[in-house]
Write a protein that holds these residues in place. Structure first.
Motif, PDB file in Angstrom:
ATOM      1  N   ALA A 101       2.612   1.576  -3.731  1.00 16.72           N
ATOM      2  CA  ALA A 101       1.821   1.744  -4.954  1.00 16.72           C
ATOM      3  C   ALA A 101       1.939   3.177  -5.461  1.00 16.72           C
ATOM      4  CB  ALA A 101       0.359   1.396  -4.696  1.00 16.72           C
ATOM      5  N   ARG A 102       2.400   3.328  -6.699  1.00 14.63           N
ATOM      6  CA  ARG A 102       2.642   4.670  -7.241  1.00 14.63           C
ATOM      7  C   ARG A 102       1.713   5.005  -8.415  1.00 14.63           C
ATOM      8  NH1 ARG A 102       7.564   3.088  -5.196  1.00 14.63           N
ATOM      9  NH2 ARG A 102       8.695   4.702  -4.058  1.00 14.63           N
ATOM     10  N   ALA A 131       0.835  -1.214   0.000  1.00 14.53           N
ATOM     11  CA  ALA A 131       0.000   0.000   0.000  1.00 14.53           C
ATOM     12  C   ALA A 131       0.863   1.256   0.000  1.00 14.53           C
ATOM     13  CB  ALA A 131      -0.934  -0.011   1.205  1.00 14.53           C
ATOM     14  N   GLU A 155      -5.556  -2.340  -2.865  1.00 14.28           N
ATOM     15  CA  GLU A 155      -6.788  -2.174  -2.089  1.00 14.28           C
ATOM     16  C   GLU A 155      -7.655  -3.416  -2.153  1.00 14.28           C
ATOM     17  OE1 GLU A 155     -10.730   0.695  -1.630  1.00 14.28           O
ATOM     18  OE2 GLU A 155      -9.168   1.253  -3.064  1.00 14.28           O
ATOM     19  N   GLU A 214      -2.608   0.950  -6.923  1.00 16.24           N
ATOM     20  CA  GLU A 214      -3.480   1.236  -5.786  1.00 16.24           C
ATOM     21  C   GLU A 214      -4.734   0.365  -5.810  1.00 16.24           C
ATOM     22  OE1 GLU A 214      -4.214   5.388  -6.051  1.00 16.24           O
ATOM     23  OE2 GLU A 214      -2.244   5.974  -5.244  1.00 16.24           O
ATOM     24  N   GLY A 258      -3.293   2.322   3.171  1.00 15.30           N
ATOM     25  CA  GLY A 258      -4.228   1.812   2.181  1.00 15.30           C
ATOM     26  C   GLY A 258      -5.648   2.119   2.590  1.00 15.30           C
ATOM     27  N   LYS A 279      -2.369   4.415 -10.317  1.00 14.20           N
ATOM     28  CA  LYS A 279      -3.762   4.084 -10.039  1.00 14.20           C
ATOM     29  C   LYS A 279      -3.969   2.576 -10.093  1.00 14.20           C
ATOM     30  CE  LYS A 279      -8.175   4.998  -9.474  1.00 14.20           C
ATOM     31  NZ  LYS A 279      -8.673   5.490  -8.179  1.00 14.20           N
TER      32      LYS A 279
END
Length: 415
Positions: free
Chosen positions: A109-110, A106, A119, A115, A152, A112
């Motif tokens: 993550a760089r 979490a 998630e 992420e 996250g 979209k």
């Protein structure tokens, strides 16, 4: 840095792995923790209520109170019931290896895409651990502190109940399916360009990103001496010594006990591996646990259905090994390449090895195109990697190419 306690529980009679405990310490450090103490607990059987015995739990609770410990991290995955029971005894965040890895992902993550995938994995992990409406993370994080273990979705979705969580999971799966399709489109576009594709895989912190930066002679990929420095795959063109270019893709590092939800969530990303012409398995030559790390990588490759793709093995960080251990490693692995990506040593030998491995699918051919068949030149450049071009006095062309069998047969048919 948060002060943390590590708990490594194992059964008597089973092989005890010091490397696994050392790895847990590195994971904790990567997540922002400072290890205050490590409990190595030998058990006749795991306690279904608290994993370890109640007496040991109470001992840890006293240590937590006396030394302002922020989190207690278990090396084994703990069940939702164990999570709840441990939180009732120990006044700190209760984190297991799986959640710790998810927490690191979490924070790393760089994009979209990254992420979304993290998630999804986190929420699937949390779903059976809800303590009731409004309590999505109260037991998981101790309900009192932020920081490690709360990155996250936990930072913003504490209000979720099970129904809302399931709706969110379904939405994420839908979005990731779109990502999968978009990646498929990008791969199809790359397939149009006649360049072989190499997927760089390996245990986390083996030096994959550093290697890609060395190959491209730039620092386009984030590299750090920490676990899981890279989450999002990066593809770069690399010029080959013998001519032509190859596409190299850096992928997320693997690790022992990689959470199943994480593998599932990152499948869209990991499909880069199963679509490659060659898998480049990067190993940390300085690691004391190299055999177990290799087994972990091979298992995940098999899970991805990529076990039949030609593979080249490379031992990185050879600059960290003394002469005799390095010589022994070379004798034990005669088909591998030994490099130092950091010091740019052995790179030419590595590229040569990759070209040799590509010959399983991409064949080295020399063709002559007469003037009367000049229209074939465009087809060759669109469907092969041209390594050398010679214009002959009679107007014909001699091309040295790397090409797949199917496309070569098409050209030969026209010639």
């Amino acid at each position: 840095m948060e002060k943390v306690i590590l708990v490594a529980a194992s059964l008597k009679g089973e092989k005890y792995s010091k490397e696994s405990v050392a790895e847990l310490e590195r994971l904790a450090h990567t997540a922002g923790g400072s290890v205050y103490k490590t409990y190595e607990v030998l058990l006749n059987a795991y306690n279904p209520a608290t994993l370890i015995g109640k007496g040991k739990c109470e001992e840890i609770a006293l240590e937590v109170k006396a030394n302002d410990i922020s989190a207690v991290i278990f090396n084994e995955e703990i069940t939702p019931a164990q999570q709840k029971n441990l939180a009732n005894i120990i006044p700190a965040k209760i984190i297991d290896r799986t959640w710790l890895i998810l927490d690191i992902f979490a924070s790393r993550a760089r994009t979209k895409e990254g992420e979304l995938q993290v998630e999804l994995a986190q929420l699937k992990f949390l779903l059976p651990r809800l303590s009731g409406k409004g309590g999505a993370l109260m037991q998981q994080t101790g309900g009192r502190r932020g920081g490690m273990g709360t990155r996250g979705p936990g930072e913003r979705k504490l209000e979720y109940d099970r129904r809302r969580l399931r709706v969110r999971i379904a939405k994420l799966e839908e979005e990731i399916e779109k990502v999968k399709k978009e990646r498929g489109i990008r791969r199809a576009r790359r397939a149009v360009v006649p360049l072989p594709q190499v997927a760089i895989v390996g245990y986390t912190n083996a030096g994959k990103s550093t290697l890609l930066n060395t190959l491209t002679q730039e620092t386009a990929v984030y590299a750090d001496d920490k676990l899981f420095a890279t989450l999002d795959p990066t593809t770069r063109r690399v010029k080959m010594p013998g001519g032509g270019q190859i596409l190299f893709t850096d992928t997320v590092g693997f690790i022992q006990k990689l959470p199943h939800n994480l593998v599932s969530a990152f499948r869209a990303t990991l499909e880069e591996v199963s679509e490659a012409d060659v898998i480049l398995h990067v190993k940390d030559a300085s690691s004391k646990d190299i055999s177990e790390q290799s087994r972990t990588v091979f298992k995940i490759i098999k899970d991805l259905g990529a076990q039949n793709i030609p593979m080249a093995e490379v031992f990185n960080k050879c600059d960290l090994l003394p002469h005799y251990p390095l010589a022994a490693l070379k004798n034990a692995n005669p088909g591998a390449v030994f490099i130092s990506a950091k010091e740019n040593k052995g790179i030419k030998e590595l590229l040569k090895k990759i070209e040799e491995t590509l010959l399983f699918k991409w064949h080295l051919k020399t063709i002559r195109i007469p003037v009367s068949k000049a229209y074939l030149t465009g087809f060759v450049y669109e469907n092969a990697m041209v390594k050398k071009r010679v214009e002959n006095k009679d107007g014909s062309l001699t091309l040295k190419i790397m090409i797949t069998k199917g496309n070569y047969d098409k050209i030969k048919k026209e010639l």
